[in-house]
Design a protein around this motif. Structure first.
Motif, PDB file in Angstrom:
ATOM      1  N   GLU A 181     -61.045  40.065 100.436  1.00 20.69           N
ATOM      2  CA  GLU A 181     -61.135  40.184  98.979  1.00 20.69           C
ATOM      3  C   GLU A 181     -59.809  40.657  98.410  1.00 20.69           C
ATOM      4  OE1 GLU A 181     -63.583  42.636  95.507  1.00 20.69           O
ATOM      5  OE2 GLU A 181     -64.108  42.878  97.620  1.00 20.69           O
ATOM      6  N   ILE A 182     -59.350  39.945  97.393  1.00 21.70           N
ATOM      7  CA  ILE A 182     -58.184  40.387  96.621  1.00 21.70           C
ATOM      8  C   ILE A 182     -58.715  41.225  95.476  1.00 21.70           C
ATOM      9  CG2 ILE A 182     -56.121  39.682  95.369  1.00 21.70           C
ATOM     10  CD1 ILE A 182     -56.125  38.822  98.282  1.00 21.70           C
ATOM     11  N   GLU A 183     -58.529  42.518  95.525  1.00 20.11           N
ATOM     12  CA  GLU A 183     -59.129  43.407  94.542  1.00 20.11           C
ATOM     13  C   GLU A 183     -58.550  43.156  93.149  1.00 20.11           C
ATOM     14  OE1 GLU A 183     -58.591  47.358  95.872  1.00 20.11           O
ATOM     15  OE2 GLU A 183     -59.695  47.081  97.739  1.00 20.11           O
ATOM     16  N   THR A 184     -59.292  43.630  92.171  1.00 20.91           N
ATOM     17  CA  THR A 184     -58.914  43.389  90.777  1.00 20.91           C
ATOM     18  C   THR A 184     -57.509  43.880  90.468  1.00 20.91           C
ATOM     19  OG1 THR A 184     -61.210  43.508  90.054  1.00 20.91           O
ATOM     20  CG2 THR A 184     -59.526  43.897  88.387  1.00 20.91           C
ATOM     21  N   THR A 185     -57.138  45.002  91.053  1.00 20.99           N
ATOM     22  CA  THR A 185     -55.827  45.577  90.741  1.00 20.99           C
ATOM     23  C   THR A 185     -54.706  44.939  91.553  1.00 20.99           C
ATOM     24  OG1 THR A 185     -56.262  47.318  92.382  1.00 20.99           O
ATOM     25  CG2 THR A 185     -56.804  47.783  90.073  1.00 20.99           C
ATOM     26  N   HIS A 186     -55.038  44.010  92.465  1.00 22.61           N
ATOM     27  CA  HIS A 186     -54.027  43.366  93.291  1.00 22.61           C
ATOM     28  C   HIS A 186     -53.787  41.934  92.818  1.00 22.61           C
ATOM     29  CE1 HIS A 186     -54.894  46.311  96.850  1.00 22.61           C
ATOM     30  NE2 HIS A 186     -54.431  46.906  95.765  1.00 22.61           N
ATOM     31  N   LYS A 187     -52.852  41.262  93.469  1.00 18.72           N
ATOM     32  CA  LYS A 187     -52.437  39.930  93.047  1.00 18.72           C
ATOM     33  C   LYS A 187     -52.562  38.940  94.198  1.00 18.72           C
ATOM     34  CE  LYS A 187     -49.028  41.797  89.766  1.00 18.72           C
ATOM     35  NZ  LYS A 187     -49.306  43.215  90.046  1.00 18.72           N
ATOM     36  N   LEU A 188     -53.036  37.743  93.877  1.00 23.41           N
ATOM     37  CA  LEU A 188     -53.036  36.639  94.821  1.00 23.41           C
ATOM     38  C   LEU A 188     -51.675  35.970  94.732  1.00 23.41           C
ATOM     39  CD1 LEU A 188     -54.485  34.663  96.777  1.00 23.41           C
ATOM     40  CD2 LEU A 188     -55.164  33.366  94.748  1.00 23.41           C
ATOM     41  N   VAL A 189     -50.914  36.022  95.836  1.00 19.94           N
ATOM     42  CA  VAL A 189     -49.538  35.528  95.838  1.00 19.94           C
ATOM     43  C   VAL A 189     -49.472  34.216  96.615  1.00 19.94           C
ATOM     44  CG1 VAL A 189     -47.138  36.054  96.387  1.00 19.94           C
ATOM     45  CG2 VAL A 189     -48.719  37.908  95.777  1.00 19.94           C
ATOM     46  N   LEU A 190     -48.812  33.224  96.034  1.00 20.98           N
ATOM     47  CA  LEU A 190     -48.637  31.951  96.725  1.00 20.98           C
ATOM     48  C   LEU A 190     -47.293  31.337  96.343  1.00 20.98           C
ATOM     49  CD1 LEU A 190     -49.289  29.516  94.446  1.00 20.98           C
ATOM     50  CD2 LEU A 190     -51.602  30.372  94.784  1.00 20.98           C
ATOM     51  N   TYR A 191     -46.912  30.352  97.148  1.00 23.57           N
ATOM     52  CA  TYR A 191     -45.683  29.598  96.861  1.00 23.57           C
ATOM     53  C   TYR A 191     -46.060  28.138  96.703  1.00 23.57           C
ATOM     54  CZ  TYR A 191     -41.004  27.596  97.246  1.00 23.57           C
ATOM     55  OH  TYR A 191     -39.836  26.907  97.005  1.00 23.57           O
ATOM     56  N   ASP A 192     -45.723  27.576  95.541  1.00 22.56           N
ATOM     57  CA  ASP A 192     -46.030  26.188  95.242  1.00 22.56           C
ATOM     58  C   ASP A 192     -44.829  25.335  95.622  1.00 22.56           C
ATOM     59  OD1 ASP A 192     -46.846  23.772  94.319  1.00 22.56           O
ATOM     60  OD2 ASP A 192     -47.085  24.368  92.224  1.00 22.56           O
TER      61      ASP A 192
END
Length: 238
Positions: free
Chosen positions: A97-108
């Protein structure tokens, strides 16, 4: 109204003051009830229209993220690398789980963008404060062989072309769950053991600042979707 007395003389009859006041009072009660019914109907219509708009924007945001994931690699959250095989047992299928206060990080890879998706609680410290919403931070200039920089806060704070964009309207909160794609090196070849996925869940409500819908905040709209990952191993091999 007219009538005859016992002596044959014509007399006039009318309403007393009490009867008139009672009639006016009953009329006012009926009018107030009618006005309230119309007001409730108008409020319900406006609420439905605003909710539909907020829902469509939330669905658009989900579709946008799903499309982006097709050409991206999921790196992690706030500095943790979800692709690192040392974080998991060989046969585990982790749904993190990516918590509300955290960020889902990706590279496009298609746009050569670092991207961070997160739900903000309307903090005044955020560059664009307001109601809770899904935001995306993106920054250009990161090459495919240096994608680990996407996990660093300095990549966004020191880049003059970093963009903050709000993806939803209304009052929206949500969560990401990520199961990274797993690879097996035991034979010297890259073999996918499990295909990863990202699950997004959102709770959509009218804006907090609109007092008209205050009594409807206990009835939010829930939406959820999952997207499979065409992810890449840490060394970008296939």
């Amino acid at each position: 109204m007219k009538g005859k007395s016992n002596g044959g003389d014509t007399i006039k009859k009318g309403f007393t003051l009490v009867e008139l006041m009672v009639s006016v009072f009953i009329f006012l009660i009926i009018m107030v009830a009618i006005v309230q019914i119309f007001a409730q109907q108008i409020s319900a219509y406006r609420y439905a229209r605003v909710s539909q708009s907020d829902l469509e924007n939330a669905q658009f945001a989900m579709n946008y993220i799903s499309k982006t994931l097709r050409t991206a690699t999921v790196l992690g959250e706030d500095g943790s690398d979800l692709r690192d095989p040392t974080q998991f047992n060989e046969d585990d299928f982790i749904l993190q789980e990516i918590e509300t206060t955290h960020k889902l990080v990706l590279y496009d890879f298609s746009q050569e963008l670092c991207m961070r998706f997160s739900f903000h609680l309307g903090e005044q410290s955020h560059p664009y404060p307001g109601d809770s919403a899904l935001w995306v931070e993106s920054t250009e200039g990161i090459q495919f062989d240096e994608i680990e920089k996407c996990l660093l806060d300095t990549t966004y704070s020191s880049n003059a072309i970093t963009k903050y964009q709000r993806l939803t309207s209304g009052d929206v909160m949500g969560t990401f769950w990520v199961a990274p794609t797993r690879y097996d090196d035991s034979t010297g070849e890259r073999k996918t053991k499990t295909i990863g996925r990202v699950t997004m869940s959102m709770t959509v409500r009218p804006a907090k600042t609109d007092a008209l819908y205050e009594d409807k905040k206990d009835h939010p709209i829930y939406i959820q979707t999952s997207t499979s990952l065409r992810d890449y191993p840490p060394d970008l091999s296939f």
